[in-house]
Design an enzyme around this catalytic site. Structure first.
Site, PDB file in Angstrom:
ATOM      1  N   SER A  91     -46.352 -20.143  18.559  1.00  0.00           N
ATOM      2  CA  SER A  91     -46.474 -18.689  18.692  1.00  0.00           C
ATOM      3  C   SER A  91     -46.241 -17.929  17.389  1.00  0.00           C
ATOM      4  CB  SER A  91     -45.526 -18.181  19.773  1.00  0.00           C
ATOM      5  OG  SER A  91     -44.183 -18.484  19.452  1.00  0.00           O
ATOM      6  N   CYS A 188     -36.380 -21.394  23.258  1.00  0.00           N
ATOM      7  CA  CYS A 188     -37.372 -21.943  22.328  1.00  0.00           C
ATOM      8  C   CYS A 188     -36.979 -23.345  21.919  1.00  0.00           C
ATOM      9  CB  CYS A 188     -37.489 -21.035  21.105  1.00  0.00           C
ATOM     10  SG  CYS A 188     -38.556 -21.709  19.812  1.00  0.00           S
ATOM     11  N   ASP A 195     -36.001 -17.213  26.011  1.00  0.00           N
ATOM     12  CA  ASP A 195     -37.288 -16.769  26.528  1.00  0.00           C
ATOM     13  C   ASP A 195     -37.076 -16.338  27.978  1.00  0.00           C
ATOM     14  OD1 ASP A 195     -38.774 -17.461  24.196  1.00  0.00           O
ATOM     15  OD2 ASP A 195     -38.771 -19.550  24.830  1.00  0.00           O
ATOM     16  N   GLY A 257     -42.486 -10.887  19.282  1.00  0.00           N
ATOM     17  CA  GLY A 257     -43.376 -10.831  18.132  1.00  0.00           C
ATOM     18  C   GLY A 257     -44.748 -10.278  18.463  1.00  0.00           C
TER      19      GLY A 257
END
Length: 281
Positions: A91, A188, A195, A257
């Site tokens: 990602s 992650c 997450d 992000g």
């Protein structure tokens, strides 16, 4: 005494978790593909014999470039990566790649869409569906809740925070239902950052024990794995332990992000996820 090696996951050399300088001109080399099979081996899945179909839906909220006269354009991006593709894209590398268009000129939106589709398809090893919608077109996105039963109000004790498929069980007459929870949290695989997401289970088969399912979902709370891998693990555990005739599992993770990731896995192509966003997205 030497420490045991961690299993390979494919992102050991990625830029995830590292400080990097942002590029603002086209740089497709920033994309970092990861072999899916490395983690699928842990689940006993063989390439070419997957028990599911599906896709990973990525929504991009920070996509911009320059038109032919140098004026910025801002847009939403949507990327659909087939679950059968041999690779996923890390990602942070996708975020860096998208930012590399910030000072790049394109005469038309379609030229940008084709460029992104070409690069993502090359990275994933399969055709990736790409849609780019400038905000000038006033795109709309609707949030909502699944048409099913939310498990989060169940009064249960929980003390397990690593995936425990033993919580899953089913029995009794066959039914078709949708169960969901907003309590999904995993971490992650590389950085350990949290997450957050919602997970939905839709099935036809013997009734899945709801308390056990909620305990199982919460058991991912301290687990380190990428979004796509968590959903595949859930699908395989439910299939093995509850043996439904039909099964679909999907998650809607909150954005990080400027990206959110929404993996979907199903026992056959006729099953589809709800289209609405999770309210936190």
């Amino acid at each position: 005494m030497s420490r045991p090696r961690s299993p390979r996951h494919g992102a050991e050399t990625s830029l995830l978790g590292q400080a990097v300088a942002y590029r603002d001109t086209y740089a497709p080399e920033l994309l970092f593909p990861i072999e899916r099979q490395l983690k699928r081996d842990e689940l006993g899945l063989r390439a070419g014999a997957l028990p599911f179909v599906g896709e990973d839906l990525w929504n991009a909220y920070e996509l911009s470039w320059l038109d032919a006269r140098g004026k910025p354009v801002v847009a939403l991006g949507e990327f659909r990566v087939p679950a059968a593709s041999p690779r996923l894209v890390e990602s942070k590398s996708l975020k860096l790649y998208l930012n590399s268009f910030n000072q790049q000129r394109f005469a038309a939106v379609e030229a940008l869409r084709v460029r992104i589709a070409r690069d993502l398809s090359a990275a994933a090893g399969a055709e990736v569906g790409v849609a780019v919608t400038p905000l000038a077109m006033r795109p709309q996105r609707a949030s909502g809740y699944p048409q099913g039963v939310c498990l989060d109000g169940l009064e249960i004790d929980i003390d397990t925070y690593q995936p425990e498929p033993g919580f899953l069980r089913a029995g009794g007459a066959e039914r078709t239902e949708t169960l969901y929870s907003h309590l999904l949290k995993s971490n992650c695989l590389v950085t350990g950052q949290p997450d957050w997401g919602m997970v939905v289970v839709r099935y036809t088969g013997a009734a899945i024990d709801r308390a056990g399912l909620l305990r199982y979902i919460v058991s991912f709370r301290a687990h380190n794995e990428f979004h796509e891998q968590c959903v595949e693990r859930m699908f395989c555990d439910l299939l093995a332990r509850c043996r439904p005739r039909e099964l679909a599992v999907w998650a809607r993770y909150t954005r990080r992000g400027g990206l959110d990731i929404n993996p979907f896995r199903a026992s056959h192509a006729g099953l589809r996820p709800d289209e609405a966003m999770e309210v936190r997205q």
